[in-house]
Write a protein that holds these residues in place. Sequence first.
Motif, mmCIF file in Angstrom:
data_model
loop_
_atom_site.group_PDB
_atom_site.id
_atom_site.type_symbol
_atom_site.label_atom_id
_atom_site.label_comp_id
_atom_site.label_asym_id
_atom_site.label_seq_id
_atom_site.Cartn_x
_atom_site.Cartn_y
_atom_site.Cartn_z
ATOM 1 N N LEU A 1 0.846 -1.184 0.000
ATOM 2 C CA LEU A 1 0.000 0.000 0.000
ATOM 3 C C LEU A 1 0.885 1.239 0.000
ATOM 4 C CD1 LEU A 1 -2.579 -0.890 2.799
ATOM 5 C CD2 LEU A 1 -2.958 -0.923 0.353
ATOM 6 N N SER B 1 -3.202 5.165 0.760
ATOM 7 C CA SER B 1 -4.069 3.997 0.890
ATOM 8 C C SER B 1 -4.026 3.434 2.304
ATOM 9 C CB SER B 1 -3.658 2.911 -0.100
ATOM 10 O OG SER B 1 -3.801 3.360 -1.414
ATOM 11 N N ALA B 2 -2.846 3.426 2.906
ATOM 12 C CA ALA B 2 -2.711 2.927 4.277
ATOM 13 C C ALA B 2 -3.475 3.818 5.242
ATOM 14 C CB ALA B 2 -1.241 2.850 4.670
ATOM 15 N N LEU C 1 -7.192 3.198 4.833
ATOM 16 C CA LEU C 1 -7.552 1.936 5.459
ATOM 17 C C LEU C 1 -7.617 2.081 6.978
ATOM 18 C CD1 LEU C 1 -8.186 -1.033 4.911
ATOM 19 C CD2 LEU C 1 -5.740 -1.485 5.018
ATOM 20 N N GLN D 1 -10.815 3.846 7.848
ATOM 21 C CA GLN D 1 -11.944 2.917 7.751
ATOM 22 C C GLN D 1 -12.015 2.022 8.976
ATOM 23 O OE1 GLN D 1 -11.091 0.994 3.948
ATOM 24 N NE2 GLN D 1 -13.172 1.473 3.316
ATOM 25 N N LEU D 2 -10.866 1.527 9.400
ATOM 26 C CA LEU D 2 -10.800 0.664 10.569
ATOM 27 C C LEU D 2 -11.272 1.401 11.817
ATOM 28 C CD1 LEU D 2 -9.938 -2.029 11.858
ATOM 29 C CD2 LEU D 2 -7.668 -1.042 12.117
#
Length: 74
Positions: free
Chosen positions: A49, A53-54, A57, A60-61
């Motif tokens: 990633l 992107s990381a 993510l 989102q988490l």
Amino acid sequence: MLNAAEAAMESAADDDAERARNRAKLYAPPRGTRRGGGGRRVRPPGAGLDMASAQALAAQLAAEDARLTGGATS
């Protein structure tokens, strides 16, 4: 499970040389795995990633965690 497999293979071996071959086979990397310089595994291009992107993510988490725990933070 790996310990059980190793124990079964060692008990079936006739001598130390066969035990060493079995252990090398058991702990060998999967077929098709390429190794780079120094014996390190080489990742195929695009397998990671990027920073954006990381971070997306992780966001989102955090949002999913907050939704599941009722928004409580510690």
